[in-house]
Design a protein around this motif. Sequence first.
Motif, mmCIF file in Angstrom:
data_model
loop_
_atom_site.group_PDB
_atom_site.id
_atom_site.type_symbol
_atom_site.label_atom_id
_atom_site.label_comp_id
_atom_site.label_asym_id
_atom_site.label_seq_id
_atom_site.Cartn_x
_atom_site.Cartn_y
_atom_site.Cartn_z
ATOM 1 N N LEU A 216 -4.431 6.740 5.694
ATOM 2 C CA LEU A 216 -3.992 5.631 4.855
ATOM 3 C C LEU A 216 -5.170 4.964 4.131
ATOM 4 N N PRO A 217 -5.045 4.729 2.815
ATOM 5 C CA PRO A 217 -6.110 4.064 2.053
ATOM 6 C C PRO A 217 -5.927 2.539 2.080
ATOM 7 N N VAL A 218 -6.181 1.931 3.235
ATOM 8 C CA VAL A 218 -5.941 0.495 3.401
ATOM 9 C C VAL A 218 -7.089 -0.301 2.797
ATOM 10 N N SER A 219 -6.761 -1.150 1.830
ATOM 11 C CA SER A 219 -7.790 -1.981 1.205
ATOM 12 C C SER A 219 -7.861 -3.367 1.837
ATOM 13 N N ILE A 220 -6.717 -3.904 2.246
ATOM 14 C CA ILE A 220 -6.656 -5.225 2.876
ATOM 15 C C ILE A 220 -5.620 -5.173 3.992
ATOM 16 N N SER A 221 -5.895 -5.872 5.087
ATOM 17 C CA SER A 221 -4.901 -5.936 6.167
ATOM 18 C C SER A 221 -4.820 -7.360 6.698
ATOM 19 N N THR A 222 -3.630 -7.730 7.124
ATOM 20 C CA THR A 222 -3.379 -9.019 7.764
ATOM 21 C C THR A 222 -2.134 -8.878 8.618
ATOM 22 N N ASN A 223 -2.045 -9.680 9.670
ATOM 23 C CA ASN A 223 -0.880 -9.598 10.554
ATOM 24 C C ASN A 223 0.292 -10.441 10.068
ATOM 25 N N TYR A 224 0.120 -11.192 8.984
ATOM 26 C CA TYR A 224 1.179 -12.043 8.461
ATOM 27 C C TYR A 224 1.930 -11.315 7.355
ATOM 28 N N LEU A 225 3.180 -10.967 7.629
ATOM 29 C CA LEU A 225 3.955 -10.179 6.672
ATOM 30 C C LEU A 225 4.218 -10.941 5.379
ATOM 31 N N GLU A 226 4.366 -12.257 5.462
ATOM 32 C CA GLU A 226 4.573 -13.042 4.248
ATOM 33 C C GLU A 226 3.348 -12.944 3.337
ATOM 34 N N THR A 227 2.165 -12.903 3.932
ATOM 35 C CA THR A 227 0.939 -12.745 3.145
ATOM 36 C C THR A 227 0.855 -11.349 2.550
ATOM 37 N N LEU A 228 1.266 -10.348 3.321
ATOM 38 C CA LEU A 228 1.301 -8.979 2.789
ATOM 39 C C LEU A 228 2.237 -8.898 1.584
ATOM 40 N N LYS A 229 3.375 -9.549 1.697
ATOM 41 C CA LYS A 229 4.340 -9.545 0.592
ATOM 42 C C LYS A 229 3.706 -10.145 -0.667
#
Length: 288
Positions: A216-229
């Motif tokens: 997976l080419p992950v550029s940014i990660s966070t555990n908050y799905l609202e932030t991912l959205k």
Amino acid sequence: MDTQSLQAFLAVADTQSFSRAAEQLHLTQPAVSKRIATLESQLSTRLFDRIGRRIALTEAGSVLLPQARHILFTVEDSRRALANLSGHVGGRLTLATSHHIGLHRLPPLLKQYTQRHPEVELDLHFIDSEHAYQGVLDGTLEMAVVTLAPHPFEQLHVVELWRDRLCFVCAADHPLASQRRLSLEALCQYNCVLPGAKTFTRSLIEQRFAEAGLQLPVSISTNYLETLKMMCSVGLGWSLLPEKMIDSELIELGVDTAPIHRPLGYLVHTNRTLSNAARRMIEELESA
């Protein structure tokens, strides 16, 4: 050794701070320090090394730690067992949930529960599912309603309640939005934004791509799905989000792979006597 001193010891050990332990126990810092000093005097040994602002367990402290957890667990279990005899539904219920479940699944259920059982004091913690598992295992949480682990834990009773279908999504102006059908390999040509590497949800996603021999080419990660959205909607990368979160800000992508689902549910410790408050919460969850 009294239970109050042991509670102070565990709080300092867990937070590595006398001030944070005091906040957690709703005490003053001198009161916590006095309880630790009393315990050290009773045991004739030092339990913490204080090096500058850093607090660390001594060898004796490390030996005491699991025993202290066990003693407090047994005492609390005995109290709950005796309280349950009356059939009264009250007292404190220490419950953890993830932010996503707390926002999208629990509000109607919690409203109904508090109306039916007004004497229950809900001690609600919003934490990552992985931390909730640990809290139930070590006894600091009576139960948790979270994303379930992909593998079983021998000491936990786990019940699946819901399944989230994870949808491949991107912003309306993302290059992928115009493509009718995509392969996993094609997705990997573009950056993605996903939950943190050690989360249960991320492990489900990584497994699917690993089975296809892809990284997976992950550029940014966070555990908050609202932030991912939010990050996905402004074009920072494609993502996988629960179906309940998809709205006009996002485009769902057609991807040639079987649906990815993540299980959600509750967990309790198999060796713990549940309070009447927890039993009623489980009834509410299973009926919902």
